[in-house]
Design an enzyme around this catalytic site. Structure first.
Site, PDB file in Angstrom:
ATOM      1  N   LYS A 101       0.849  -1.210   0.000  1.00 24.38           N
ATOM      2  CA  LYS A 101       0.000   0.000   0.000  1.00 24.38           C
ATOM      3  C   LYS A 101       0.885   1.261   0.000  1.00 24.38           C
ATOM      4  O   LYS A 101       0.569   2.249  -0.674  1.00 24.38           O
ATOM      5  CB  LYS A 101      -0.910  -0.019   1.225  1.00 24.38           C
ATOM      6  CG  LYS A 101      -1.750   1.223   1.431  1.00 24.38           C
ATOM      7  CD  LYS A 101      -2.836   1.427   0.384  1.00 24.38           C
ATOM      8  CE  LYS A 101      -3.572   2.748   0.613  1.00 24.38           C
ATOM      9  NZ  LYS A 101      -4.607   3.020  -0.361  1.00 24.38           N
ATOM     10  N   LYS A 105      -0.372  11.545   5.657  1.00 27.88           N
ATOM     11  CA  LYS A 105      -0.118  10.416   6.567  1.00 27.88           C
ATOM     12  C   LYS A 105       0.567   9.280   5.808  1.00 27.88           C
ATOM     13  O   LYS A 105       1.554   8.704   6.268  1.00 27.88           O
ATOM     14  CB  LYS A 105      -1.457   9.937   7.146  1.00 27.88           C
ATOM     15  CG  LYS A 105      -1.328   8.671   7.929  1.00 27.88           C
ATOM     16  CD  LYS A 105      -2.523   7.745   7.925  1.00 27.88           C
ATOM     17  CE  LYS A 105      -3.300   7.477   6.711  1.00 27.88           C
ATOM     18  NZ  LYS A 105      -3.970   6.222   6.569  1.00 27.88           N
TER      19      LYS A 105
HETATM   20  P1  NAD Z   1     -12.824   7.934   8.070  1.00 22.63           P
HETATM   21  O1  NAD Z   1     -12.235   8.945   8.962  1.00 22.63           O
HETATM   22  O2  NAD Z   1     -13.997   8.310   7.208  1.00 22.63           O
HETATM   23  O3  NAD Z   1     -13.274   6.639   8.925  1.00 22.63           O
HETATM   24  C1  NAD Z   1     -12.649   6.190  10.084  1.00 22.63           C
HETATM   25  C2  NAD Z   1     -13.724   5.854  11.091  1.00 22.63           C
HETATM   26  O4  NAD Z   1     -13.106   5.351  12.275  1.00 22.63           O
HETATM   27  C3  NAD Z   1     -14.562   7.073  11.507  1.00 22.63           C
HETATM   28  O5  NAD Z   1     -15.935   6.787  11.328  1.00 22.63           O
HETATM   29  C4  NAD Z   1     -14.210   7.254  12.980  1.00 22.63           C
HETATM   30  O6  NAD Z   1     -15.287   7.757  13.761  1.00 22.63           O
HETATM   31  C5  NAD Z   1     -13.830   5.852  13.380  1.00 22.63           C
HETATM   32  N1  NAD Z   1     -12.985   5.777  14.570  1.00 22.63           N
HETATM   33  C6  NAD Z   1     -11.899   6.533  14.865  1.00 22.63           C
HETATM   34  N2  NAD Z   1     -11.360   6.150  16.045  1.00 22.63           N
HETATM   35  C7  NAD Z   1     -12.137   5.118  16.487  1.00 22.63           C
HETATM   36  C8  NAD Z   1     -12.098   4.295  17.632  1.00 22.63           C
HETATM   37  N3  NAD Z   1     -11.159   4.451  18.578  1.00 22.63           N
HETATM   38  N4  NAD Z   1     -13.055   3.329  17.776  1.00 22.63           N
HETATM   39  C9  NAD Z   1     -14.008   3.172  16.824  1.00 22.63           C
HETATM   40  N5  NAD Z   1     -14.111   3.924  15.717  1.00 22.63           N
HETATM   41  C10 NAD Z   1     -13.177   4.886  15.541  1.00 22.63           C
HETATM   42  O7  NAD Z   1     -11.634   7.374   7.173  1.00 22.63           O
HETATM   43  P2  NAD Z   1     -11.725   6.496   5.830  1.00 22.63           P
HETATM   44  O8  NAD Z   1     -11.626   7.404   4.654  1.00 22.63           O
HETATM   45  O9  NAD Z   1     -12.851   5.512   5.943  1.00 22.63           O
HETATM   46  O10 NAD Z   1     -10.305   5.753   5.904  1.00 22.63           O
HETATM   47  C11 NAD Z   1     -10.076   4.635   6.735  1.00 22.63           C
HETATM   48  C12 NAD Z   1      -8.729   4.047   6.369  1.00 22.63           C
HETATM   49  O11 NAD Z   1      -8.754   3.626   5.005  1.00 22.63           O
HETATM   50  C13 NAD Z   1      -7.561   5.044   6.487  1.00 22.63           C
HETATM   51  O12 NAD Z   1      -6.438   4.383   6.995  1.00 22.63           O
HETATM   52  C14 NAD Z   1      -7.353   5.511   5.057  1.00 22.63           C
HETATM   53  O13 NAD Z   1      -6.010   5.930   4.814  1.00 22.63           O
HETATM   54  C15 NAD Z   1      -7.688   4.247   4.283  1.00 22.63           C
HETATM   55  N6  NAD Z   1      -8.144   4.475   2.912  1.00 22.63           N
HETATM   56  C16 NAD Z   1      -9.011   5.473   2.620  1.00 22.63           C
HETATM   57  C17 NAD Z   1      -9.413   5.666   1.304  1.00 22.63           C
HETATM   58  C18 NAD Z   1     -10.362   6.789   0.917  1.00 22.63           C
HETATM   59  O14 NAD Z   1     -10.493   7.066  -0.290  1.00 22.63           O
HETATM   60  N7  NAD Z   1     -11.034   7.433   1.855  1.00 22.63           N
HETATM   61  C19 NAD Z   1      -8.930   4.829   0.286  1.00 22.63           C
HETATM   62  C20 NAD Z   1      -8.065   3.784   0.630  1.00 22.63           C
HETATM   63  C21 NAD Z   1      -7.679   3.617   1.952  1.00 22.63           C
END
Ligand code: NAD
Length: 301
Positions: free
Chosen positions: A176, A244
């Site tokens: 990744k 990040k």
């Molecule tokens: P996001 O911030 O929308 O979702 C993360 C969720 O985790 C939130 O709903 C938050 O409330 C929850 N959370 C945080 N701390 C918590 C805890 N202690 N207990 C329970 N829930 C908790 O982020 P996202 O865009 O869904 O991304 C998630 C991961 O996927 C990241 O690592 C990101 O880099 C990766 N990612 C994102 C994308 C994208 O396009 N958004 C694409 C590929 C990978």
């Protein structure tokens, strides 16, 4: 343990990615119990037929498979290693798949400490964005043991179109990181191409149409060239998250004892975008940094 539609999945982190991924697991017939610190996200899952968990412990203790989809390693470490966290609450034999994008060291620690508790741990970060999550066509790069990967495959299938076991614990995160290096670098170069074309009085849209069909073609040119030329930067994937991820790339390079000079530059360009206040815009907003660096104000569509 083998997975089947009677498998209960504890899903922790129901955000932009985790929300639609949990929905796809429900649609595939799995029993999903979800937890997020934001109650509205859990309520959405319940409205679709999932169950609500009140804590990490609640989501984990009931589950055969635990999935986490959290922003970064501090959240994953808190949820996994914290009091009443996944490692403490899961039954022996539970499959724990962390799908967040985090540093490989944390994934290796999860696998090692999980194994001591009798858990089977995989790192399985994804590429494909919110659209890929909604459509269930993510690319999923999996690190961990082969038998555990085989067990996880039926659970990952409703989420992804490309699901590859790339090596031992942490290898998924390293792949990744390589993905984010190439994506960031490609955006930076497409941005410079737009600056060059426009500053030379050439129609950037037409120019990029030609590039997209030749050797310079890429998925980024295919999906984002029009929105970049039009200066539409709604995310998508936020600069903050890419910042990040470039930190993960440089950490991984240091650990592997290699220099990535272009990667270092790309990391600084992403940092500049953030410092200039574009953290919540899509990573294609690297065009704003390219314009500022080139002394161009940008041409609005
Ligand atoms: P996001 O911030 O929308 O979702 C993360 C969720 O985790 C939130 O709903 C938050 O409330 C929850 N959370 C945080 N701390 C918590 C805890 N202690 N207990 C329970 N829930 C908790 O982020 P996202 O865009 O869904 O991304 C998630 C991961 O996927 C990241 O690592 C990101 O880099 C990766 N990612 C994102 C994308 C994208 O396009 N958004 C694409 C590929 C990978």
């Amino acid at each position: 343990m083998t997975t089947s539609p009677t498998t209960t999945i504890g899903f922790i982190g129901l955000g932009i990615m985790g929300g639609p991924m949990a929905s796809n697991l429900l649609r595939a017939g799995f029993d999903v119990i979800g937890y997020d610190v934001r109650p509205a996200s859990v309520e959405r899952l319940v409205a679709e037929g999932g169950k609500a968990a009140e804590s990490v412990e609640h989501a984990t203790a009931a589950a055969d498979v635990v999935i986490t989809m959290l922003p970064n390693f501090p959240q994953v470490e808190a949820v996994a290693f914290g009091a009443s966290g996944v490692l403490e609450s899961a039954r022996a034999g539970t499959l724990y798949v962390d799908m967040s994008t985090i540093r490989p060291q944390t994934s290796r620690r999860l696998a090692a400490e999980g194994a001591q508790k009798g858990l089977r741990v995989l790192d399985a970060p994804v590429s494909g964005g919110e659209r890929g999550a909604i459509d269930g066509v993510l690319s999923i790069m999996v690190g961990g043991g082969s038998a555990d990967f085989a067990t996880a495959e039926p659970v990952l299938e409703p989420l992804g179109a490309t699901i590859v076991h790339v090596g031992p614990a942490g290898a998924g995160q390293t792949v990744k990181a390589a993905n984010q290096l190439v994506v960031g670098g490609t955006y930076a170069l497409v941005a410079e191409a737009i600056v060059l074309l426009e500053a030379s009085g050439v129609d950037a849209g037409l120019g990029l149409d030609v590039l997209a069909g030749g050797l310079a073609g890429s998925r980024i040119l295919e999906l984002r060239r029009r929105s970049m030329v039009a200066r539409e930067f709604a995310p998508g994937f936020r600069i903050d998250l890419h910042h990040k991820d470039m930190g993960i790339v440089l950490d991984a390079a240091r650990e592997a004892d290699v220099a990535l000079p272009v990667g270092g530059l790309v990391a600084q360009l992403v940092a500049a975008a953030r410092a200039q206040g574009y953290g919540s815009l899509d990573h294609s907003a690297l065009l704003k940094v390219a314009e500022a660096t080139a002394g161009q104000g940008g041409v609005t569509a």
